[in-house]
Scaffold this motif. Structure first.
Motif, PDB file in Angstrom:
ATOM      1  N   PHE A 111       0.947  -1.273   0.109  1.00 50.50           N
ATOM      2  CA  PHE A 111       0.162   0.084  -0.024  1.00 50.50           C
ATOM      3  C   PHE A 111       1.016   1.291   0.085  1.00 50.50           C
ATOM      4  N   VAL A 112       0.269   2.241  -0.659  1.00 48.18           N
ATOM      5  CA  VAL A 112       1.064   3.536  -0.336  1.00 48.18           C
ATOM      6  C   VAL A 112       0.295   4.425   0.643  1.00 48.18           C
ATOM      7  N   ASN A 113       0.675   5.620   0.816  1.00 57.00           N
ATOM      8  CA  ASN A 113      -0.049   6.307   2.223  1.00 57.00           C
ATOM      9  C   ASN A 113      -1.463   6.692   1.537  1.00 57.00           C
ATOM     10  N   GLN A 135      -8.329   6.892   3.866  1.00 53.92           N
ATOM     11  CA  GLN A 135      -8.458   5.646   2.848  1.00 53.92           C
ATOM     12  C   GLN A 135      -7.197   5.258   2.087  1.00 53.92           C
ATOM     13  N   VAL A 136      -6.707   4.095   1.940  1.00 52.87           N
ATOM     14  CA  VAL A 136      -5.787   3.972   0.921  1.00 52.87           C
ATOM     15  C   VAL A 136      -6.350   3.665  -0.402  1.00 52.87           C
ATOM     16  N   LEU A 137      -5.889   4.421  -1.394  1.00 48.35           N
ATOM     17  CA  LEU A 137      -6.441   4.370  -2.755  1.00 48.35           C
ATOM     18  C   LEU A 137      -5.463   3.732  -3.835  1.00 48.35           C
ATOM     19  N   GLN A 138      -4.388   3.587  -3.427  1.00 47.79           N
ATOM     20  CA  GLN A 138      -3.180   3.042  -4.409  1.00 47.79           C
ATOM     21  C   GLN A 138      -2.496   1.995  -3.843  1.00 47.79           C
ATOM     22  N   ALA A 139      -2.132   1.215  -4.679  1.00 43.94           N
ATOM     23  CA  ALA A 139      -0.732   0.302  -4.165  1.00 43.94           C
ATOM     24  C   ALA A 139       0.078   0.192  -5.176  1.00 43.94           C
ATOM     25  N   ARG A 140       1.218  -0.168  -4.598  1.00 42.26           N
ATOM     26  CA  ARG A 140       2.406  -0.175  -5.651  1.00 42.26           C
ATOM     27  C   ARG A 140       2.130  -1.749  -6.517  1.00 42.26           C
TER      28      ARG A 140
END
Length: 214
Positions: free
Chosen positions: A182-184, A196-201
């Motif tokens: 997960f990103v920030n 909320q986490v909206l993106q992942a690597r």
């Protein structure tokens, strides 16, 4: 077999980590917090291993000899989360820049598991707008977002044509165990997706290559 490892422990503090960040004009020290690029700990291992197999002749040697494995393993702490709000309860709005205002945090910061809490990493119920005309006591950045746990590996084979010329076949696998990175989370309290986490690597990625050396 070659192996190298490096460990870094660090801490970076500043009043602003980019040109866009606004410093509290009434109390500069209130803007002092962890730098957004700060990562407290980072541990990296890189290696290269030529498989110690017997030397074979003929076709068997072409298939089984000259295999090697290499890779990079990374463990890293997460980056601080930039906390802000565009509600302007502080009454000092900053146009086109990241304002100095932040929502008020109540109680110790709660870190949630996004996989089990609807993608929430922060608990929005812990945050609220400050009293109009005042600044929140919440730091502009809070520690810390999701860390990184990455395994990248390469399997390669040398196919000799002569002493100086050879082919190299490579199979590169990034994020070997397909672990979600997960990103920030969204740190803007004015957004409906705050916390909320909206993106992942990148997920596991595999690529093949054939190189000719001469």
């Amino acid at each position: 077999l070659q192996l190298q490892a490096a460990y870094t422990f660090s801490k970076s503090l500043d009043w602003a980590s980019s040109f866009e960040e606004t410093v509290n004009p009434f109390n500069y020290k209130a803007s002092r917090s962890l730098s957004l690029f700060n990562s407290a700990q980072r541990f990296v291992i890189n290696y290269y291993w030529e498989f110690p197999v017997p030397r074979y002749n003929g076709f068997k040697g072409r298939v089984l000899d000259d295999w090697a494995m290499s890779g990079i393993i990374q463990f890293q702490s997460g980056f601080p989360i930039r906390i802000q709000t565009q509600d302007d309860n502080e009454l000092i709005s900053s146009l086109f820049f990241l304002g100095a205002g932040a929502p008020q945090l109540s109680g110790p910061l709660q870190i949630l598991n996004p996989k089990k809490n609807g993608n929430f990493y922060l608990n929005p119920a812990q945050f609220s707008d400050p009293t109009p005309g005042t600044f929140a006591t919440t730091p502009r950045s809070i520690c810390c977002g999701p860390g990184e746990n990455q395994f990248d590996v390469t399997f390669s084979k040398r196919i000799a044509l002569s002493e100086a010329k050879y082919f190299q076949f490579r199979a590169d696998i990034f994020n070997l165990f397909n672990k979600t990175q997960f990103v920030n989370p969204d740190g803007n309290f004015s957004d409906s997706t705050f916390g909320q986490v909206l993106q992942a690597r990148e997920a596991r990625d595999v690529q093949f290559a054939l190189k000719f050396y001469f």
